[in-house]
Design a protein around this motif. Structure first.
Motif, PDB file in Angstrom:
ATOM      1  N   TRP A 103     -25.235 -62.388  87.941  1.00  0.00           N
ATOM      2  CA  TRP A 103     -23.926 -63.023  88.042  1.00  0.00           C
ATOM      3  C   TRP A 103     -22.870 -62.165  87.344  1.00  0.00           C
ATOM      4  O   TRP A 103     -23.127 -61.582  86.294  1.00  0.00           O
ATOM      5  CB  TRP A 103     -23.941 -64.401  87.385  1.00  0.00           C
ATOM      6  N   ARG A 104     -21.708 -62.133  87.942  1.00  0.00           N
ATOM      7  CA  ARG A 104     -20.570 -61.542  87.251  1.00  0.00           C
ATOM      8  C   ARG A 104     -19.421 -62.550  87.296  1.00  0.00           C
ATOM      9  O   ARG A 104     -19.406 -63.475  88.109  1.00  0.00           O
ATOM     10  CB  ARG A 104     -20.143 -60.220  87.879  1.00  0.00           C
ATOM     11  N   HIS A 105     -18.457 -62.353  86.398  1.00  0.00           N
ATOM     12  CA  HIS A 105     -17.334 -63.272  86.236  1.00  0.00           C
ATOM     13  C   HIS A 105     -16.061 -62.421  86.260  1.00  0.00           C
ATOM     14  O   HIS A 105     -15.584 -61.984  85.210  1.00  0.00           O
ATOM     15  CB  HIS A 105     -17.486 -64.040  84.920  1.00  0.00           C
ATOM     16  N   PRO A 106     -15.528 -62.160  87.456  1.00  0.00           N
ATOM     17  CA  PRO A 106     -14.439 -61.189  87.593  1.00  0.00           C
ATOM     18  C   PRO A 106     -13.227 -61.488  86.710  1.00  0.00           C
ATOM     19  O   PRO A 106     -12.652 -60.583  86.115  1.00  0.00           O
ATOM     20  CB  PRO A 106     -14.082 -61.278  89.082  1.00  0.00           C
ATOM     21  N   ILE A 107     -12.855 -62.773  86.631  1.00  0.00           N
ATOM     22  CA  ILE A 107     -11.749 -63.191  85.774  1.00  0.00           C
ATOM     23  C   ILE A 107     -12.345 -64.047  84.659  1.00  0.00           C
ATOM     24  O   ILE A 107     -12.896 -65.111  84.918  1.00  0.00           O
ATOM     25  CB  ILE A 107     -10.695 -63.985  86.560  1.00  0.00           C
ATOM     26  N   LYS A 108     -12.265 -63.574  83.460  1.00  0.00           N
ATOM     27  CA  LYS A 108     -12.889 -64.253  82.314  1.00  0.00           C
ATOM     28  C   LYS A 108     -12.546 -65.741  82.318  1.00  0.00           C
ATOM     29  O   LYS A 108     -11.370 -66.125  82.333  1.00  0.00           O
ATOM     30  CB  LYS A 108     -12.398 -63.603  81.028  1.00  0.00           C
ATOM     31  N   GLY A 109     -13.586 -66.580  82.306  1.00  0.00           N
ATOM     32  CA  GLY A 109     -13.379 -68.014  82.232  1.00  0.00           C
ATOM     33  C   GLY A 109     -12.935 -68.675  83.520  1.00  0.00           C
ATOM     34  O   GLY A 109     -12.693 -69.885  83.546  1.00  0.00           O
ATOM     35  N   HIS A 110     -12.834 -67.903  84.603  1.00  0.00           N
ATOM     36  CA  HIS A 110     -12.294 -68.432  85.853  1.00  0.00           C
ATOM     37  C   HIS A 110     -13.170 -68.020  87.041  1.00  0.00           C
ATOM     38  O   HIS A 110     -12.744 -67.279  87.922  1.00  0.00           O
ATOM     39  CB  HIS A 110     -10.864 -67.944  86.082  1.00  0.00           C
ATOM     40  N   GLY A 111     -14.400 -68.503  87.050  1.00  0.00           N
ATOM     41  CA  GLY A 111     -15.230 -68.302  88.230  1.00  0.00           C
ATOM     42  C   GLY A 111     -16.381 -67.342  88.038  1.00  0.00           C
ATOM     43  O   GLY A 111     -16.331 -66.415  87.229  1.00  0.00           O
ATOM     44  N   ARG A 112     -17.424 -67.575  88.829  1.00  0.00           N
ATOM     45  CA  ARG A 112     -18.647 -66.772  88.791  1.00  0.00           C
ATOM     46  C   ARG A 112     -18.991 -66.332  90.203  1.00  0.00           C
ATOM     47  O   ARG A 112     -18.676 -67.008  91.178  1.00  0.00           O
ATOM     48  CB  ARG A 112     -19.779 -67.614  88.199  1.00  0.00           C
ATOM     49  N   GLU A 113     -19.700 -65.210  90.296  1.00  0.00           N
ATOM     50  CA  GLU A 113     -20.073 -64.643  91.594  1.00  0.00           C
ATOM     51  C   GLU A 113     -21.503 -64.133  91.521  1.00  0.00           C
ATOM     52  O   GLU A 113     -21.837 -63.339  90.639  1.00  0.00           O
ATOM     53  CB  GLU A 113     -19.125 -63.503  91.964  1.00  0.00           C
ATOM     54  N   ALA A 114     -22.346 -64.579  92.446  1.00  0.00           N
ATOM     55  CA  ALA A 114     -23.737 -64.128  92.493  1.00  0.00           C
ATOM     56  C   ALA A 114     -23.832 -62.767  93.162  1.00  0.00           C
ATOM     57  O   ALA A 114     -23.117 -62.472  94.132  1.00  0.00           O
ATOM     58  CB  ALA A 114     -24.588 -65.138  93.248  1.00  0.00           C
ATOM     59  N   LEU A 115     -24.724 -61.920  92.656  1.00  0.00           N
ATOM     60  CA  LEU A 115     -24.990 -60.599  93.204  1.00  0.00           C
ATOM     61  C   LEU A 115     -26.472 -60.462  93.511  1.00  0.00           C
ATOM     62  O   LEU A 115     -27.308 -61.133  92.898  1.00  0.00           O
ATOM     63  CB  LEU A 115     -24.582 -59.508  92.211  1.00  0.00           C
ATOM     64  N   GLU A 116     -26.806 -59.568  94.422  1.00  0.00           N
ATOM     65  CA  GLU A 116     -28.207 -59.250  94.683  1.00  0.00           C
ATOM     66  C   GLU A 116     -28.639 -57.995  93.945  1.00  0.00           C
ATOM     67  O   GLU A 116     -29.797 -57.861  93.556  1.00  0.00           O
ATOM     68  CB  GLU A 116     -28.430 -59.074  96.190  1.00  0.00           C
ATOM     69  N   LYS A 117     -27.711 -57.079  93.730  1.00  0.00           N
ATOM     70  CA  LYS A 117     -28.026 -55.842  93.030  1.00  0.00           C
ATOM     71  C   LYS A 117     -26.749 -55.284  92.430  1.00  0.00           C
ATOM     72  O   LYS A 117     -25.637 -55.619  92.847  1.00  0.00           O
ATOM     73  CB  LYS A 117     -28.659 -54.816  93.981  1.00  0.00           C
ATOM     74  N   VAL A 118     -26.914 -54.409  91.440  1.00  0.00           N
ATOM     75  CA  VAL A 118     -25.766 -53.799  90.792  1.00  0.00           C
ATOM     76  C   VAL A 118     -26.248 -52.557  90.051  1.00  0.00           C
ATOM     77  O   VAL A 118     -27.422 -52.460  89.666  1.00  0.00           O
ATOM     78  CB  VAL A 118     -25.101 -54.796  89.815  1.00  0.00           C
ATOM     79  N   THR A 119     -25.362 -51.605  89.862  1.00  0.00           N
ATOM     80  CA  THR A 119     -25.675 -50.411  89.079  1.00  0.00           C
ATOM     81  C   THR A 119     -25.010 -50.526  87.719  1.00  0.00           C
ATOM     82  O   THR A 119     -23.790 -50.690  87.620  1.00  0.00           O
ATOM     83  CB  THR A 119     -25.192 -49.139  89.787  1.00  0.00           C
ATOM     84  N   LEU A 120     -25.819 -50.466  86.664  1.00  0.00           N
ATOM     85  CA  LEU A 120     -25.310 -50.534  85.308  1.00  0.00           C
ATOM     86  C   LEU A 120     -25.076 -49.125  84.773  1.00  0.00           C
ATOM     87  O   LEU A 120     -25.807 -48.191  85.109  1.00  0.00           O
ATOM     88  CB  LEU A 120     -26.292 -51.266  84.401  1.00  0.00           C
ATOM     89  N   THR A 121     -24.063 -49.002  83.923  1.00  0.00           N
ATOM     90  CA  THR A 121     -23.707 -47.708  83.338  1.00  0.00           C
ATOM     91  C   THR A 121     -23.766 -47.799  81.821  1.00  0.00           C
ATOM     92  O   THR A 121     -23.274 -48.776  81.233  1.00  0.00           O
ATOM     93  CB  THR A 121     -22.292 -47.288  83.775  1.00  0.00           C
ATOM     94  N   LYS A 122     -24.378 -46.815  81.216  1.00  0.00           N
ATOM     95  CA  LYS A 122     -24.523 -46.783  79.760  1.00  0.00           C
ATOM     96  C   LYS A 122     -23.183 -47.023  79.072  1.00  0.00           C
ATOM     97  O   LYS A 122     -22.173 -46.388  79.403  1.00  0.00           O
ATOM     98  CB  LYS A 122     -25.096 -45.429  79.331  1.00  0.00           C
ATOM     99  N   GLY A 123     -23.184 -47.956  78.117  1.00  0.00           N
ATOM    100  CA  GLY A 123     -21.995 -48.212  77.327  1.00  0.00           C
ATOM    101  C   GLY A 123     -20.927 -49.038  78.008  1.00  0.00           C
ATOM    102  O   GLY A 123     -19.828 -49.194  77.449  1.00  0.00           O
ATOM    103  N   GLN A 124     -21.238 -49.589  79.187  1.00  0.00           N
ATOM    104  CA  GLN A 124     -20.242 -50.378  79.904  1.00  0.00           C
ATOM    105  C   GLN A 124     -20.768 -51.778  80.219  1.00  0.00           C
ATOM    106  O   GLN A 124     -21.974 -52.029  80.196  1.00  0.00           O
ATOM    107  CB  GLN A 124     -19.827 -49.670  81.199  1.00  0.00           C
ATOM    108  N   THR A 125     -19.847 -52.675  80.526  1.00  0.00           N
ATOM    109  CA  THR A 125     -20.218 -54.003  80.974  1.00  0.00           C
ATOM    110  C   THR A 125     -20.725 -53.929  82.412  1.00  0.00           C
ATOM    111  O   THR A 125     -20.663 -52.876  83.062  1.00  0.00           O
ATOM    112  CB  THR A 125     -19.007 -54.946  80.934  1.00  0.00           C
TER     113      THR A 125
END
Length: 249
Positions: free
Chosen positions: A9-31
Motif C-alpha cells: 500500500w502507498r498513501h500518495p497524499i499523507k492522511g488522505h487515501g490509500r492505494e493498493a499495489l502489486e509490485k514496486v521498486t524500492l530504493t536505498k534511503g528512500q520511502t
C-alpha cells in the motif's frame, strides 16, 4: 509456512487515501515511491517545501477521522490523483497545480472546530513520513488478527495505514526484529523501531467514523500503544505481493 508479502500500500497524499499495489521498486534511503509524496498543511502549520516536517503540521486522521475513509489512485504519467470517499463525489486533480479543487472537495469532511486545510506541501525527493527519516511501515497480519479477537470486532488492517502487510508469521514477532535486517523480494530493510499509534486507528477505514478504541485495547491487553514497525531501505530492489520474507541475522 513461509512468511510472505500479503499486500502493498502507498498513501500518495499523507492522511488522505490509500492505494493498493502489486509490485514496486524500492530504493536505498528512500520511502516507497509516491508514498506520502504530498501532505496537506493546515492553517496553523509551519511546514514548507524545503524540509521534512512533523505530522502535527498536517491534516490527518488523528484529528479528522472522516479522512480515514478516503481511497486514492495515482496516474504517475500525468501526476494526477483520484480520490474517493463514501460521502463525497470522486475527484481527479493535479496536486501540484489544482490544490484549490482539492481544498473545496475536502472541506465538508473537516470539523469546524479543527484547523482547516489550506495548502498542499511537497518536499522534492522526500516522502512526508511520520518519522524524520525516510521510512516504510510493516504490519503483521497475525498481530492484527489478535486485535480482532481481543476486541471482539473486525479490525481492518487498513486502520494502521501501513506500506507492507506480512502473512505467515507468529503474532507480535515483528517486535523482535528491531535492529535486524529483513529481506523482502530483492530488497533489504533495516528495522528501526515500533510504531506508536494515535487516534487515527480508532476510525473505521470504510466509514471514517470512530468506532473502536484500538489505543485502549493495546494499552490494556499488551501494555503499550505499538502496532507495526518502521524500517529503512538499505538495499534497493523489486518487491511484489507473494514475495518471501526472511530475517537476516
Amino acid at each position: 509456512m513461509t512468511p510472505r508479502i500479503a499486500a502493498l500500500w502507498r498513501h500518495p497524499i499523507k492522511g488522505h487515501g490509500r492505494e493498493a499495489l502489486e509490485k514496486v521498486t524500492l530504493t536505498k534511503g528512500q520511502t516507497m515511491p509516491w508514498d506520502r509524496r504530498w501532505a496537506v498543511a493546515h492553517e496553523m502549520a509551519q511546514a514548507n517545501e524545503t524540509a521534512w516536517s512533523p505530522c502535527a503540521n498536517f491534516s490527518r486522521g488523528a484529528k479528522v477521522p472522516a479522512l480515514m475513509a478516503i481511497n486514492a489512485r495515482c496516474d504517475e504519467a500525468s501526476g494526477r490523483v483520484t480520490l474517493t470517499h463514501p460521502d463525497r463525489p470522486d475527484l481527479t486533480f493535479d496536486p501540484e497545480n489544482e490544490a484549490d479543487s482539492f481544498l473545496t472537495w475536502v472541506r465538508p469532511l473537516m470539523p469546524a472546530n479543527r484547523a482547516q486545510s489550506t495548502r498542499i506541501v511537497r518536499v522534492e525527493g522526500r516522502g512526508m513520513t511520520d518519522t524524520d527519516y525516510p521510512s516504510l511501515s510493516l504490519l503483521n497480519l497475525a498481530s492484527n488478527d489478535v486485535m480482532t479477537q481481543t476486541m471482539q470486532q473486525e479490525i481492518s488492517p487498513l486502520r494502521w495505514r501501513g506500506n507492507i502487510h506480512m502473512s505467515g508469521l507468529e503474532p507480535w514477532v515483528e517486535f523482535d526484529w528491531i535492529d535486524k535486517t529483513v529481506r523482502l523480494g530483492e530488497a533489504e530493510l533495516a528495522i528501526r523501531e515500533p510504531i506508536v499509534r494515535c487516534l487515527a486507528t480508532t476510525a473505521n477505514p470504510d466509514t471514517g467514523e470512530r468506532d473502536s478504541d484500538t489505543l485502549a485495547a493495546l494499552k490494556t491487553h499488551f501494555g503499550h500503544q505499538n502496532f507495526g514497525i518502521y524500517a529503512e531501505v538499505t538495499r534497493s530492489g523489486k518487491i511484489a505481493v507473494g514475495d518471501p520474507i526472511e530475517v537476516l541475522e
